[in-house]
Design an enzyme around this catalytic site. Structure first.
Site, PDB file in Angstrom:
ATOM      1  N   CYS A   1       6.502   7.069   2.821  1.00  8.14           N
ATOM      2  CA  CYS A   1       6.680   6.795   4.245  1.00  8.14           C
ATOM      3  C   CYS A   1       7.245   8.041   4.905  1.00  8.14           C
ATOM      4  O   CYS A   1       8.112   8.716   4.326  1.00  8.14           O
ATOM      5  CB  CYS A   1       7.623   5.599   4.437  1.00  8.14           C
ATOM      6  SG  CYS A   1       8.019   5.266   6.185  1.00  8.14           S
TER       7      CYS A   1
ATOM      8  N   CYS B   1       8.413   8.037   8.282  1.00 12.49           N
ATOM      9  CA  CYS B   1       8.961   7.607   9.567  1.00 12.49           C
ATOM     10  C   CYS B   1      10.294   8.295   9.859  1.00 12.49           C
ATOM     11  O   CYS B   1      10.903   8.905   8.962  1.00 12.49           O
ATOM     12  CB  CYS B   1       9.121   6.084   9.576  1.00 12.49           C
ATOM     13  SG  CYS B   1      10.529   5.472   8.622  1.00 12.49           S
TER      14      CYS B   1
ATOM     15  N   GLU C   1       0.020 -11.029 -14.377  1.00 17.08           N
ATOM     16  CA  GLU C   1      -1.339 -11.151 -13.852  1.00 17.08           C
ATOM     17  C   GLU C   1      -2.317 -10.639 -14.902  1.00 17.08           C
ATOM     18  O   GLU C   1      -2.506  -9.428 -15.046  1.00 17.08           O
ATOM     19  CB  GLU C   1      -1.502 -10.386 -12.531  1.00 17.08           C
ATOM     20  CG  GLU C   1      -0.663 -10.948 -11.397  1.00 17.08           C
ATOM     21  CD  GLU C   1      -0.845 -10.220 -10.079  1.00 17.08           C
ATOM     22  OE1 GLU C   1      -1.861  -9.486  -9.929  1.00 17.08           O
ATOM     23  OE2 GLU C   1       0.011 -10.382  -9.188  1.00 17.08           O
TER      24      GLU C   1
ATOM     25  N   ASN D   1       6.891  -7.734  -5.096  1.00 11.54           N
ATOM     26  CA  ASN D   1       5.618  -7.738  -5.819  1.00 11.54           C
ATOM     27  C   ASN D   1       5.101  -6.312  -5.891  1.00 11.54           C
ATOM     28  O   ASN D   1       4.952  -5.646  -4.855  1.00 11.54           O
ATOM     29  CB  ASN D   1       4.589  -8.630  -5.096  1.00 11.54           C
ATOM     30  CG  ASN D   1       3.179  -8.486  -5.654  1.00 11.54           C
ATOM     31  OD1 ASN D   1       2.437  -7.592  -5.241  1.00 11.54           O
ATOM     32  ND2 ASN D   1       2.812  -9.342  -6.574  1.00 11.54           N
ATOM     33  N   GLU D   2       4.848  -5.818  -7.079  1.00 12.20           N
ATOM     34  CA  GLU D   2       4.238  -4.509  -7.300  1.00 12.20           C
ATOM     35  C   GLU D   2       4.831  -3.424  -6.392  1.00 12.20           C
ATOM     36  O   GLU D   2       4.126  -2.776  -5.612  1.00 12.20           O
ATOM     37  CB  GLU D   2       2.723  -4.598  -7.110  1.00 12.20           C
ATOM     38  CG  GLU D   2       2.051  -5.490  -8.140  1.00 12.20           C
ATOM     39  CD  GLU D   2       0.541  -5.471  -8.055  1.00 12.20           C
ATOM     40  OE1 GLU D   2      -0.108  -5.619  -9.095  1.00 12.20           O
ATOM     41  OE2 GLU D   2      -0.006  -5.314  -6.931  1.00 12.20           O
TER      42      GLU D   2
ATOM     43  N   CYS E   1       9.238  -0.274   5.676  1.00  7.68           N
ATOM     44  CA  CYS E   1       9.867   0.963   5.218  1.00  7.68           C
ATOM     45  C   CYS E   1      11.042   0.614   4.309  1.00  7.68           C
ATOM     46  O   CYS E   1      11.886  -0.212   4.658  1.00  7.68           O
ATOM     47  CB  CYS E   1      10.347   1.784   6.402  1.00  7.68           C
ATOM     48  SG  CYS E   1      11.372   3.207   5.929  1.00  7.68           S
TER      49      CYS E   1
ATOM     50  N   ARG F   1       0.022  -5.750   3.112  1.00  3.72           N
ATOM     51  CA  ARG F   1       1.252  -6.075   2.398  1.00  3.72           C
ATOM     52  C   ARG F   1       2.022  -4.781   2.178  1.00  3.72           C
ATOM     53  O   ARG F   1       1.472  -3.683   2.272  1.00  3.72           O
ATOM     54  CB  ARG F   1       0.952  -6.768   1.066  1.00  3.72           C
ATOM     55  CG  ARG F   1       0.062  -5.982   0.123  1.00  3.72           C
ATOM     56  CD  ARG F   1      -0.256  -6.771  -1.128  1.00  3.72           C
ATOM     57  NE  ARG F   1      -1.196  -6.056  -1.985  1.00  3.72           N
ATOM     58  CZ  ARG F   1      -1.707  -6.540  -3.115  1.00  3.72           C
ATOM     59  NH1 ARG F   1      -1.359  -7.753  -3.528  1.00  3.72           N
ATOM     60  NH2 ARG F   1      -2.555  -5.841  -3.837  1.00  3.72           N
TER      61      ARG F   1
ATOM     62  N   CYS G   1      13.109   7.525   7.462  1.00  6.14           N
ATOM     63  CA  CYS G   1      13.025   8.217   6.179  1.00  6.14           C
ATOM     64  C   CYS G   1      13.488   9.666   6.309  1.00  6.14           C
ATOM     65  O   CYS G   1      14.135  10.196   5.398  1.00  6.14           O
ATOM     66  CB  CYS G   1      11.603   8.156   5.627  1.00  6.14           C
ATOM     67  SG  CYS G   1      11.203   6.547   4.898  1.00  6.14           S
TER      68      CYS G   1
END
Length: 651
Positions: free
Chosen positions: A151, A153, A304, A141-142, A107, A103, A156
């Site tokens: 990252c 790449c 959660e 999510n998170e 990027c 997950r 970036c």
């Protein structure tokens, strides 16, 4: 007050839906949280949107009287998108491309990610914009969790160069001057020559690395703001929230900036995770809750909460009977006003098979089910009190840039900035004094004590605010490594330490050193602390005193002439300087003195017993929580292992 579960109906035969929702209602829930990982189900092939499955889930939920928290599905991009646009994937520092299958593999600077995220979110929001059952939208999510905040790449690198070109207004000479690139012949002729700070011989320029940290944060903040703005465009009255993971102070993103445009901050609270021998101490769990509450200085949600053992590959410690229920009470006591459990039923397939839920894979209602049911039935009786704001008179302040500066130049093998914050927090926790953990961008109004642990970057606007706070009656606590560098992560020429605070604190740092294990040194108290002996370590600032009161001196042969801890009156307030890491005995005595000076109420309790008061206009309650795995006595009251008692008290 939303009481609910995280439900993944797409992972089960649809024939279970009716029974599942009935069980969820039996638990005492009024909401389910869905869809955060279901991109492919909503868009199996490009541009062919199908929300019929969740339409059926929502209709059934409505029949049962349940509301819905709907997630945007961008945390888990579909395989067909990666096949068509493989450059959407992020890269590790060594240039290895992250493989589809986990997950958050995308990027944050991918135009393709923005394009396809907008398409799916727009289609989803347009489809559900008139759905009254949806009470909130969760974006992604998170964000930034599990190293997805980094990252390396080509996208970036290009974006980072653009970030710097904008910051320095296209003037490469200005960057060279501020970075000091003449060191090691690192001058740049153009922004397109600037590298990413991946591994090299020795290390990269600290100013470059701090801007890289700022760029990483901005990349995620922009993505969060993009999703929020898109939802608000389509559904103007939407409640938009995000579920933040633990460990926020160690991320390459400033979560307080992510939180600014959200309506609600939510937290995924995991006191124990796979591989941990035992849960976090109660004070550290409380620290995480106080930090999340401090993101907006408002109450928050738990999206959660755990009930069973957790772990991906290694299964963790199973909470003892009533222990996870106690953690839920602790969350509510410290500012959570809505809570959902992860998860309704544990998975039988996929990466989270050992993240146990309220129900296990055998689908049998046992202790965990009844524990959740009991908690929800009890907690709803205190909705008004738990929805009221938490009032704290103490703040521990962190600064994203300063935390990043220590990631860049650790300076000491023993220094852990978050651990230092937790040392202060624990003293107040043990005395049952409420604390906010806030960013340096927050207002200081309403506080009586403000602590700035290791705030190494000196920012003039914040320093001005801190001085005004102190002069107006506040107690300011400075520590070693406060105000050492400028905003570019450089030392300042002809400035003594703490920068622009030497006169204000009545001291200056003559020399400093980093210590290692076994190099602790003795401290001797003076004045009110003349009978106190203790130890210091980690770092040592040798303080020359101009007009401050000396509270502790270094008591070793070479540095007896230097102060270790000082105090100075500043108009109506006080400024303390702690020049080294202090043992718990000394720290407790110092903070008790500050609490007493400010007239802050504390309350003694048995070790492992936490006490929190909450009140509404009509009623005040006392929440007493036993974090011990044994029966204890507190104030004449017997508490069973992990028991929580809530009682009404006189206002």
């Amino acid at each position: 007050m939303w009481r609910g579960v995280d439900y993944y109906p797409e992972q089960w035969d649809e024939a279970f839906l009716e029974e599942d929702l009935e069980n969820i209602c039996e638990l005492g829930c009024n909401v389910i949280r869905i869809a955060e990982f279901a991109w492919h189900l909503m868009e199996k092939t490009e541009g062919n949107y199908d929300f019929s499955f969740f339409d059926r889930v929502i209709e059934k939920a409505k029949e049962k009287g349940l509301k819905v928290i709907m997630g945007t599905p961008t945390a888990t991009i579909p395989a067909w998108l990666v096949k068509k646009h493989p450059d959407i994937l992020s890269e590790f520092e060594d240039g290895t491309v992250r493989t589809f299958g986990g997950r958050h593999v995308y990027c944050f600077n991918s135009d393709v990610m923005y394009e396809y995220s907008e398409k799916i979110i727009r289609a989803q929001a347009e489809h559900y914009k008139n759905e009254d059952a949806i009470v909130a939208w969760q974006i992604d999510n998170e964000l930034g969790h599990e190293d997805s905040d980094i990252c390396y790449c080509p996208k970036c690198r290009c974006a980072f160069q653009g970030f710097l070109e904008q910051k320095f207004e296209g003037n490469i000479d200005k960057l060279n001057e501020i970075y000091g690139t003449t060191f090691w012949s690192q001058e740049y002729n153009g922004f397109d020559e600037i590298p990413l700070p991946s591994k090299t011989i020795t290390t990269h320029n600290p100013a470059l690395r701090l801007d890289w940290e700022r760029f990483r944060s901005e990349s995620i903040v922009k993505f969060a703001n993009f999703q929020t703005a898109l939802l608000k465009e389509i559904i103007p009255d939407a409640v938009v929230m995000h579920d933040f993971p633990g460990g926020g102070l160690g991320k390459h993103v400033d979560y307080s900036e992510v939180a600014k445009n959200l309506d609600v901050v939510a937290y995924n609270n995991y006191p124990v995770w796979g591989g941990q021998k035992e849960p976090l101490p109660a004070n550290e769990i409380a620290f995480g809750l106080d930090y999340i509450r401090g993101l907006k200085r408002e109450n928050f949600w738990i999206t959660e909460a755990i009930m069973g053992a957790q772990g991906h590959d290694v299964t963790g410690f199973a909470p003892r009977p009533n222990q996870a229920k106690l953690w839920s009470y602790q969350s509510m006591a410290r500012g959570c006003e809505s809570l959902m459990y992860f998860r309704y039923r544990g998975a039988t397939k996929g990466a989270e098979q050992f993240c146990y839920g309220i129900l296990d894979a055998d689908n049998v209602k046992r202790r965990k089910f009844h524990e959740v049911q009991g908690f929800f039935n009890e907690i709803k009786n205190y909705e008004k009190e738990l929805s009221a704001p938490v009032k704290s008179e103490v703040a521990i302040v962190y600064d994203y840039d300063s935390l990043a500066a220590f990631r860049i130049q650790r300076q000491s093998f023993l220094l852990d900035c978050e651990a230092e914050m937790k040392k202060f927090h624990k003293v107040f926790f043990d005395a049952n004094v409420p604390v906010d953990v806030i960013s340096a961008g927050s207002t200081l109004s309403g506080y009586k004590i403000v602590i700035l642990p290791q705030m190494i970057i000196a920012k003039p606007d914040f320093q001005k605010q801190v001085k005004e706070f102190t002069e107006n009656g506040g107690t300011l606590v400075l520590t070693f490594r406060d105000f050492v560098k400028d905003e570019n992560n450089n030392l300042l020429f002809k400035k003594v330490l703490p920068v622009d605070f030497d006169e204000f604190a009545g001291i200056y740092v003559t020399e400093t050193e980093s210590l290692q294990e076994g190099q602790e040194f003795p401290l001797a108290g003076e004045e009110d602390f003349s009978c106190t002996q203790g130890e210091g370590g980690i770092f040592r600032d040798l303080l020359s005193v101009t007009d401050a009161e000396v509270l502790f001196r270094y008591n070793d042969v070479f540095f007896k002439d230097y102060a270790a801890v000082t105090k100075k009156k500043q108009k109506d307030g006080y400024v303390y300087y702690l020049g080294c890491g202090l043992d718990e005995t000394i720290l407790k005595q110092l903070l008790k003195k500050m609490v007493d000076e400010q007239g802050i109420v504390s309350e003694h309790s048995t070790d492992g017993v936490e006490i929190v008061y909450r009140e509404s206009e009509d009623r005040k309650i006392k929440i007493t929580m036993n974090h011990n795995a044994c029966e204890v006595q507190n104030a004449g009251v017997t508490l069973a292992p992990f028991e929580c008692k809530v009682e009404e008290v006189r206002k």
